[in-house]
Motif scaffolding. Structure first.
Motif, PDB file in Angstrom:
ATOM      1  N   PHE A 102     -29.623  37.678  27.193  1.00 50.46           N
ATOM      2  CA  PHE A 102     -29.178  38.973  26.657  1.00 50.46           C
ATOM      3  C   PHE A 102     -28.005  39.485  27.479  1.00 50.46           C
ATOM      4  O   PHE A 102     -27.946  39.300  28.704  1.00 50.46           O
ATOM      5  N   ALA A 103     -27.076  40.138  26.794  1.00 48.93           N
ATOM      6  CA  ALA A 103     -25.960  40.824  27.460  1.00 48.93           C
ATOM      7  C   ALA A 103     -25.504  41.957  26.550  1.00 48.93           C
ATOM      8  O   ALA A 103     -25.747  41.940  25.336  1.00 48.93           O
ATOM      9  N   SER A 104     -24.830  42.940  27.131  1.00 51.38           N
ATOM     10  CA  SER A 104     -24.370  44.086  26.352  1.00 51.38           C
ATOM     11  C   SER A 104     -23.041  44.583  26.905  1.00 51.38           C
ATOM     12  O   SER A 104     -22.673  44.276  28.041  1.00 51.38           O
ATOM     13  N   THR A 105     -22.346  45.375  26.088  1.00 50.96           N
ATOM     14  CA  THR A 105     -21.072  45.928  26.526  1.00 50.96           C
ATOM     15  C   THR A 105     -20.711  47.146  25.688  1.00 50.96           C
ATOM     16  O   THR A 105     -21.142  47.275  24.540  1.00 50.96           O
ATOM     17  N   SER A 106     -19.925  48.034  26.295  1.00 47.57           N
ATOM     18  CA  SER A 106     -19.350  49.155  25.553  1.00 47.57           C
ATOM     19  C   SER A 106     -17.891  48.879  25.195  1.00 47.57           C
ATOM     20  O   SER A 106     -17.220  49.729  24.607  1.00 47.57           O
ATOM     21  N   ASP A 107     -17.392  47.686  25.551  1.00 49.30           N
ATOM     22  CA  ASP A 107     -16.044  47.258  25.169  1.00 49.30           C
ATOM     23  C   ASP A 107     -16.127  46.697  23.746  1.00 49.30           C
ATOM     24  O   ASP A 107     -16.523  45.550  23.534  1.00 49.30           O
ATOM     25  N   MET A 108     -15.741  47.504  22.769  1.00 55.88           N
ATOM     26  CA  MET A 108     -15.941  47.130  21.376  1.00 55.88           C
ATOM     27  C   MET A 108     -14.735  46.399  20.773  1.00 55.88           C
ATOM     28  O   MET A 108     -14.589  46.338  19.543  1.00 55.88           O
ATOM     29  N   THR A 109     -13.873  45.844  21.618  1.00 50.84           N
ATOM     30  CA  THR A 109     -12.809  44.978  21.120  1.00 50.84           C
ATOM     31  C   THR A 109     -13.406  43.606  20.798  1.00 50.84           C
ATOM     32  O   THR A 109     -14.506  43.255  21.270  1.00 50.84           O
ATOM     33  N   ASP A 110     -12.695  42.816  20.021  1.00 52.19           N
ATOM     34  CA  ASP A 110     -13.183  41.476  19.701  1.00 52.19           C
ATOM     35  C   ASP A 110     -13.403  40.654  20.961  1.00 52.19           C
ATOM     36  O   ASP A 110     -14.413  39.936  21.080  1.00 52.19           O
ATOM     37  N   ASP A 111     -12.484  40.752  21.911  1.00 52.30           N
ATOM     38  CA  ASP A 111     -12.629  40.001  23.157  1.00 52.30           C
ATOM     39  C   ASP A 111     -13.854  40.465  23.943  1.00 52.30           C
ATOM     40  O   ASP A 111     -14.593  39.647  24.502  1.00 52.30           O
ATOM     41  N   GLY A 112     -14.054  41.786  24.003  1.00 55.28           N
ATOM     42  CA  GLY A 112     -15.196  42.328  24.731  1.00 55.28           C
ATOM     43  C   GLY A 112     -16.511  41.897  24.104  1.00 55.28           C
ATOM     44  O   GLY A 112     -17.480  41.540  24.802  1.00 55.28           O
ATOM     45  N   ILE A 113     -16.580  41.924  22.774  1.00 54.30           N
ATOM     46  CA  ILE A 113     -17.797  41.527  22.060  1.00 54.30           C
ATOM     47  C   ILE A 113     -18.077  40.041  22.255  1.00 54.30           C
ATOM     48  O   ILE A 113     -19.221  39.632  22.536  1.00 54.30           O
ATOM     49  N   ALA A 114     -17.049  39.213  22.107  1.00 54.21           N
ATOM     50  CA  ALA A 114     -17.223  37.768  22.272  1.00 54.21           C
ATOM     51  C   ALA A 114     -17.666  37.423  23.693  1.00 54.21           C
ATOM     52  O   ALA A 114     -18.526  36.554  23.899  1.00 54.21           O
ATOM     53  N   LYS A 115     -17.108  38.131  24.672  1.00 54.66           N
ATOM     54  CA  LYS A 115     -17.486  37.870  26.066  1.00 54.66           C
ATOM     55  C   LYS A 115     -18.960  38.196  26.304  1.00 54.66           C
ATOM     56  O   LYS A 115     -19.654  37.466  27.012  1.00 54.66           O
ATOM     57  N   ALA A 116     -19.447  39.292  25.711  1.00 55.27           N
ATOM     58  CA  ALA A 116     -20.858  39.646  25.858  1.00 55.27           C
ATOM     59  C   ALA A 116     -21.744  38.561  25.252  1.00 55.27           C
ATOM     60  O   ALA A 116     -22.776  38.181  25.836  1.00 55.27           O
ATOM     61  N   ALA A 117     -21.374  38.066  24.074  1.00 52.13           N
ATOM     62  CA  ALA A 117     -22.156  37.011  23.430  1.00 52.13           C
ATOM     63  C   ALA A 117     -22.174  35.743  24.279  1.00 52.13           C
ATOM     64  O   ALA A 117     -23.218  35.087  24.442  1.00 52.13           O
ATOM     65  N   GLU A 118     -21.026  35.372  24.829  1.00 54.22           N
ATOM     66  CA  GLU A 118     -20.945  34.188  25.676  1.00 54.22           C
ATOM     67  C   GLU A 118     -21.773  34.361  26.951  1.00 54.22           C
ATOM     68  O   GLU A 118     -22.419  33.414  27.430  1.00 54.22           O
ATOM     69  N   THR A 119     -21.770  35.576  27.491  1.00 53.58           N
ATOM     70  CA  THR A 119     -22.584  35.861  28.684  1.00 53.58           C
ATOM     71  C   THR A 119     -24.066  35.721  28.373  1.00 53.58           C
ATOM     72  O   THR A 119     -24.841  35.179  29.180  1.00 53.58           O
ATOM     73  N   ALA A 120     -24.496  36.203  27.198  1.00 50.92           N
ATOM     74  CA  ALA A 120     -25.903  36.089  26.802  1.00 50.92           C
ATOM     75  C   ALA A 120     -26.321  34.622  26.744  1.00 50.92           C
ATOM     76  O   ALA A 120     -27.427  34.250  27.194  1.00 50.92           O
ATOM     77  N   VAL A 121     -25.452  33.767  26.209  1.00 49.06           N
ATOM     78  CA  VAL A 121     -25.775  32.339  26.142  1.00 49.06           C
ATOM     79  C   VAL A 121     -25.843  31.749  27.552  1.00 49.06           C
ATOM     80  O   VAL A 121     -26.750  30.953  27.874  1.00 49.06           O
ATOM     81  N   ALA A 122     -24.926  32.138  28.411  1.00 46.13           N
ATOM     82  CA  ALA A 122     -24.935  31.636  29.788  1.00 46.13           C
ATOM     83  C   ALA A 122     -26.217  32.056  30.515  1.00 46.13           C
ATOM     84  O   ALA A 122     -26.791  31.266  31.280  1.00 46.13           O
ATOM     85  N   VAL A 123     -26.651  33.276  30.286  1.00 49.50           N
ATOM     86  CA  VAL A 123     -27.902  33.753  30.898  1.00 49.50           C
ATOM     87  C   VAL A 123     -29.076  32.913  30.404  1.00 49.50           C
ATOM     88  O   VAL A 123     -29.955  32.506  31.193  1.00 49.50           O
ATOM     89  N   ALA A 124     -29.116  32.644  29.095  1.00 45.35           N
ATOM     90  CA  ALA A 124     -30.206  31.843  28.533  1.00 45.35           C
ATOM     91  C   ALA A 124     -30.242  30.448  29.147  1.00 45.35           C
ATOM     92  O   ALA A 124     -31.299  29.928  29.548  1.00 45.35           O
ATOM     93  N   LYS A 125     -29.093  29.818  29.247  1.00 45.11           N
ATOM     94  CA  LYS A 125     -29.045  28.459  29.794  1.00 45.11           C
ATOM     95  C   LYS A 125     -29.411  28.433  31.277  1.00 45.11           C
ATOM     96  O   LYS A 125     -30.055  27.488  31.757  1.00 45.11           O
ATOM     97  N   ALA A 126     -29.036  29.477  31.988  1.00 48.79           N
ATOM     98  CA  ALA A 126     -29.408  29.550  33.402  1.00 48.79           C
ATOM     99  C   ALA A 126     -30.911  29.732  33.563  1.00 48.79           C
ATOM    100  O   ALA A 126     -31.530  29.185  34.489  1.00 48.79           O
ATOM    101  N   ASN A 127     -31.516  30.500  32.645  1.00 50.51           N
ATOM    102  CA  ASN A 127     -32.960  30.744  32.718  1.00 50.51           C
ATOM    103  C   ASN A 127     -33.772  29.552  32.223  1.00 50.51           C
ATOM    104  O   ASN A 127     -34.974  29.456  32.501  1.00 50.51           O
TER     105      ASN A 127
END
Length: 542
Positions: A102-127
Motif C-alpha cells: 500500500f502507498a498513498s499521496t496527495s500529489d494528484m498529478t499523473d506522475d505522483g499517482i503512478a509513483k504511489a502505485a509503483e511504491t505500493a508494488v515495491a512494498v508488496a514485493k519487499a514484504n
C-alpha cells in the motif's frame, strides 16, 4: 501540517472525545466546492491501476478521497471553536508476489499517482519474503460504473454556521435556565466523497454524510456534582435529524426520554438539567440482583462492545491482540454449531444497509456491495464479520462487505459493520416490557464501561436510572453499574420490545488498528429485558 495548524485544529476542548485530525484548515465556503468530476477521477484511477500492473501487481485497487469535516463547540454562553478541514488524495493497494502492499499521496498529478502505485508494488514485493501463505481474495462481482449517496434531505454543510451556533447556544441556555451549571455542546459533520476503482472492473463514486450533536451537562449541589450527556444519536443523515419532530419521539411512562428518527436538542438539554437536579438528591442503588430493562440509547454500547467487537474475524484470529485484545468467540465455538451466545430470543445481525445508520453505504472500501447477514441466530453463534481476504477462513464464498479506511492515506481493513439486535416478533412497547418486571432497574444512555481483552467480562454504567416496582417506573436512582460476562448476559435476555420501538444508536469515533484508525458504526435494538443481573453501586466512599 505545521504546529500552528495542529493547535488550531485540536483546540476544541472536548476532553476524552477521540477527535481525528485529518486534513488542512479551510473556510466553510470551501467545504461546498464541487469535487472533481467522475470522468477525471476514473482517469486518475486508471493511471494508478496501469502503473501497478505494469510493475507486476496481480491485483490493485485505488481510492480517491475528499474528506470534509466541520466541528463546532459551544460552552455555556460562548462559542469555543469552529473548525473546517479538507483532505484530498489517493491510496493504492496491490497484491504482488501474493502479498499486500500500500502507498498513498496527495500529489494528484499523473506522475505522483503512478509513483504511489509503483511504491505500493515495491512494498508488496519487499514484504513477500515474510509471507508464508499467499493472499486469497474471495471473488466479487464487477459492477462497472456505479454511484451512491446518503439519502439526506438537508445538507448540513449548506446550513449557515450562524444557524448551527444559534442551535447550540439555545440548547446551552435551556440547560442553564433549568438547573445545569455547566454545559458544552458540540456539532460534528462529516462528508466522505470517495471514488473506488479496481483491476476487477468496478468503479464506485460515493457521497457519504454523517452527523452527531452531543452535549455534556453538569450540575453542582451540596452533595457534589452530577453529569448527564445528550441522548441524541450519531446518524447517517442530514441536518433534518435535528428537526425534532414530535411524531418521532418515544416516551416511556415515568421518564421523559427517547428519540427515534429525529432529535430535539433543546428539549433534551432542558430535560437533562431537570434530571440533573433529581440526580443530585437521588438515593444510591442497593447492590444486588435485578432484572434490567435497557433502553436502546444504552443497549447499543453493550452490543458494540460484547457483540460487535468480539465477532470481528481479525480479532478472533488474534490480529488485534497487541492493541485492543482478541475474542472469546473463537473459531471452535463457531464450528461446533451449538455455541449458545444468548437465549433463543437473541437474534443479532450485521449489515451496512440500514437507512440512517452510520455505516450505510452502497459499496465498501474494496468494491463489495453491502448486505445483511446473521451473526447469532436464535441464540446460536453462526457467523463473523469478514472481508475478501478472510472469507475463505470461515468457508464463505464472498466478502461480507465490511472493509473500510478512515481516509485515502490509510490502508483499508476489516471494520465493524452495523451490528444490531432484532426486535421481538410481538410489537410490544417499552411499557409492555417494563410491565412484566417486579423488581428491576430501567437504564437509559451510555456511561462508563470496562471490558476485558477477550470481550467477555464487563461492567457498564449509564446516564439515567429508574427503579421498577411491580411493573411501573418509580424513583430515579443513582450510582448504578451492572457486571456480567457476554455469554451469561445475553443468555439472560427474556423479553424484547417490537419493531415500533426499534432505534439506532452508534459510535462516531470507533478506534481500531495500528496505526489506529476511526470509523463510524451504528447499532439498532429495541428496549430489552435481562433477568437476574448483578448490580453494584458506584457511589464514592468518603
Amino acid at each position: 501540517m505545521d504546529r500552528r495548524q495542529f493547535i488550531k485544529l485540536t483546540g476544541v476542548g472536548l476532553g476524552g472525545l477521540m477527535l481525528p485530525v485529518i486534513g488542512n484548515a479551510v473556510s466553510a465556503e470551501a467545504l461546498l466546492e464541487p469535487a472533481a468530476d467522475v470522468a477525471m477521477k476514473k482517469r486518475m484511477t486508471n493511471v494508478a491501476l496501469n502503473a501497478a500492473t505494469s510493475k507486476g501487481a496481480t491485483y490493485a485497487d485505488v481510492r480517491i478521497g475528499r474528506y470534509l469535516n466541520q466541528f463546532i463547540t459551544a460552552q455555556e454562553k460562548r462559542v469555543d471553536n469552529v473548525v473546517n478541514t479538507e483532505s484530498y488524495g489517493i491510496g493504492v493497494r496491490v497484491i504482488a508476489d501474493g502479498t499486500w502492499g500500500f502507498a498513498s499521496t496527495s500529489d494528484m498529478t499523473d506522475d505522483g499517482i503512478a509513483k504511489a502505485a509503483e511504491t505500493a508494488v515495491a512494498v508488496a514485493k519487499a514484504n513477500a519474503k515474510f509471507q508464508t501463505d499467499p493472499v486469497q481474495l474471495a471473488p466479487v462481482e464487477s459492477y462497472g460504473d456505479v454511484e451512491w449517496k446518503t439519502p439526506i434531505k438537508k445538507n448540513a454543510f449548506e446550513v449557515p454556521i450562524k444557524e448551527k451556533v444559534d442551535l447550540l447556544l439555545e440548547a446551552n441556555n435551556a440547560a442553564l435556565s433549568n438547573g445545569a451549571n455547566f454545559i458544552t455542546s458540540v456539532l460534528f459533520l462529516v462528508n466522505e466523497q470517495k471514488y473506488f476503482g479496481s483491476t476487477e472492473g468496478t468503479y464506485t463514486d460515493q457521497d457519504v454524510h454523517r452527523l452527531w450533536c452531543p452535549f455534556f451537562a453538569t450540575a453542582v449541589g451540596e452533595s457534589g456534582f452530577k453529569q448527564r450527556q445528550g441522548l441524541g444519536n450519531p446518524v447517517g443523515m442530514g441536518f433534518e435529524y435535528l428537526d425534532g419532530r414530535e411524531e418521532d419521539k418515544i416516551r416511556v411512562q415515568g421518564a421523559n426520554i427517547g428519540y427515534g428518527k429525529s432529535y430535539d436538542l433543546v428539549e433534551d438539554a432542558t430535560e437533562a438539567a431537570k434530571q440533573l437536579q433529581v440526580k443530585l438528591k437521588a438515593k444510591s442503588v442497593e447492590p444486588g440482583k435485578y432484572d434490567l430493562v435497557l433502553d436502546p440509547h444504552h443497549l447499543m454500547l453493550t452490543i458494540h462492545e460484547s457483540v460487535g467487537h468480539p465477532l470481528e474475524l481479525d480479532r478472533v484470529l488474534g490480529y488485534e491482540a497487541n492493541y485492543a485484545g482478541t475474542s472469546f468467540a473463537t473459531l471452535d465455538k463457531w464450528k461446533s454449531g451449538t455455541f449458545e451466545y444468548g437465549s433463543d430470543k437473541v437474534n443479532l445481525f450485521a449489515d451496512k444497509t440500514q437507512v440512517g445508520s452510520l455505516g450505510y453505504v452502497g459499496w465498501d472500501d474494496e468494491g463489495v456491495k453491502t448486505k445483511e447477514w446473521d451473526l447469532v441466530k436464535d441464540g446460536i453463534l453462526v457467523n463473523y464479520q469478514a472481508i475478501r481476504d478472510q472469507a475463505h477462513i470461515i468457508d464463505e464464498k464472498e466478502s461480507h462487505g465490511c472493509c473500510y479506511s478512515q481516509s485515502w492515506r490509510d490502508v483499508q481493513f476489516q471494520r465493524m459493520a452495523n451490528v444490531s439486535l432484532r426486535p421481538g416478533e410481538e410489537d410490544k412497547s417499552a411499557e409492555d416490557v417494563i410491565a412484566g418486571v417486579e423488581n428491576g432497574i430501567y437504564i437509559v444512555g451510555r456511561g462508563s464501561f470496562s471490558i476485558d481483552q477477550q470481550r467477555y467480562n464487563f461492567q457498564f454504567g449509564g446516564q439515567l436510572f429508574y427503579e421498577i416496582k411491580d411493573g411501573k417506573i418509580v424513583d430515579q436512582i443513582e450510582d448504578v453499574a451492572y457486571q456480567s460476562n457476554t455469554q451469561e448476559f445475553w443468555n439472560s435476555c427474556t423479553d424484547l420490545a417490537g419493531k415500533s420501538d426499534y432505534r439506532i444508536g452508534g459510535s462516531f469515533f470507533d478506534g481500531k488498528g495500528q496505526p489506529p484508525q476511526v470509523s463510524a458504526v451504528s447499532h439498532g435494538c429495541p428496549t430489552t429485558r435481562f433477568n437476574n443481573v448483578n448490580v453494584i453501586s458506584t457511589a464514592r466512599k468518603v
